[in-house]
Design an enzyme around this catalytic site. Sequence first.
Site, short mmCIF file in Angstrom:
data_model
loop_
_atom_site.label_atom_id
_atom_site.label_comp_id
_atom_site.label_asym_id
_atom_site.label_seq_id
_atom_site.Cartn_x
_atom_site.Cartn_y
_atom_site.Cartn_z
N LYS A 271 0.90 -1.22 0.44
CA LYS A 271 -0.21 -0.04 0.14
C LYS A 271 0.88 1.06 -0.41
CE LYS A 271 -0.22 -0.05 5.07
NZ LYS A 271 -1.19 -0.41 6.00
N TYR B 16 11.24 32.46 6.84
CA TYR B 16 10.17 33.21 6.91
C TYR B 16 10.15 33.03 8.88
CZ TYR B 16 8.10 31.79 2.51
OH TYR B 16 7.40 31.96 1.56
C1 LIG Z 1 0.14 -1.70 7.04
C2 LIG Z 1 -0.78 -2.89 7.19
C3 LIG Z 1 -0.74 -4.75 8.05
C4 LIG Z 1 1.93 -3.73 7.66
O1 LIG Z 1 1.54 -3.47 8.81
P1 LIG Z 1 3.63 -3.41 8.61
O2 LIG Z 1 3.94 -2.68 10.56
O3 LIG Z 1 4.21 -2.47 8.11
O4 LIG Z 1 4.26 -4.93 8.64
C5 LIG Z 1 -0.49 -5.40 7.75
N1 LIG Z 1 -1.74 -6.05 8.02
C6 LIG Z 1 -2.73 -4.45 7.77
C7 LIG Z 1 -3.96 -4.60 8.08
C8 LIG Z 1 -2.47 -3.84 7.64
O5 LIG Z 1 -3.06 -2.23 7.57
#
Ligand SMILES: *Cc1c(COP(=O)(O)O)cnc(C)c1O
Length: 374
Positions: free
Chosen positions: A40, A268
């Site tokens: 993702k 700034y």
């Molecule tokens: C993002 C996510 C993961 C991965 O988690 P990590 O800590 O990066 O390994 C696993 N399961 C779900 C449902 C997630 O949303």
Amino acid sequence: MDFSLIRNAWVEINTAQLAENFAIIEQYAPANLKRLCVVKDNAYGHGAVTTARLALENGYSYFAVETIKEALELRQADIKAPILLFGEASLEELKACAALKITPCINSAYRAEQLNNVLKQANQTLNVQVEVDTGMSRWGVPDTHAVEWITTLSQQYSHLRLEGVMSHFAMSDEADKSFALHQLGRFKQVVHHPDVQRLKLPYIHMSNTGGLLDLPDAHFTMVRTGILPFGIYPSLVCNQYPGLKPVMSVKAKVMTLRDLAIGDKVGYGMHFTATKPMKIAVLPIGYGDGYPRVRNNGYVLIHGSQCPVVGGNAMDAMMVDVTHLPDVALEDEVVLMGQQGHEYIGPRDLVAWKHTVCYEILTNWRSRLPRIEV
Ligand SMILES: *Cc1c(COP(=O)(O)O)cnc(C)c1O
């Protein structure tokens, strides 16, 4: 010439290290445990397609994304492995899942009806999973209703093929495992129930990176790793795989050098006033690229040496103190995250300056920075 890559600030992805990290994870992988690679948000900013291909070469067999666009990118790159869509899918998203053969989580009769109708019209079936909410109060059917829902889903919708049940930890990577174990107990009550066991589902999964490293009892048939292949651990206290190293660096070039006299202001809000003669370098990167919006805090590396940020950084520029570097020159390479000489700035340093978590630091580098694979 690809003009879109012209920028004096960029993200570097060390694909050799990414491949090495995947190989190390493969070495530690328990036999028969399936692995899902969470790609993702462009694989946490590392490039979803590159990451997915390396994952496939190293024993991963499933992917997960949060959006249809992310799934589409994998399919367009000819990645045919199953893809799980996390979260709760709307009717439009369910239609896309059917078309792209993406596995959604179906956690209510409302969504099951919608998807079943879409599939009936297309004369098609689709694999689906169920997410069980074991205590995060986010996605999924509450664990108290999960067995009933899993049974119904497996029987009443002729076009849905239930292939798995998942849950997610609220905190699996810290020393205190009490809530994680509480969630694990709830999940076990669901998946060990005779009515669920009878279905012989191939995918039973709960562990993210923290669960893989610290909770072998929570591995079931598959684990889901997101951050681990990128060489970053979810916390400082979880177990580690020796040899994993970070994959992402952020770099820029010195574009202007400027001498300051006593009393000169920087940036700034005039948050910095020179109290001695100084030399500063101006860098073409700012909070609009994902750098923390710091004031007189943090540092970058030039010539392998720490150069403190002076003043408040802007959307597109920041100034750093190079008074101690007599040979600094225009176009010199600057490291904002990563290694230079003996010095290293890790996501965890940026975490401290921005008051956030490593996940946000990795994903926050914006797409206006070119991503270069080296
Ligand atoms: C993002 C996510 C993961 C991965 O988690 P990590 O800590 O990066 O390994 C696993 N399961 C779900 C449902 C997630 O949303």
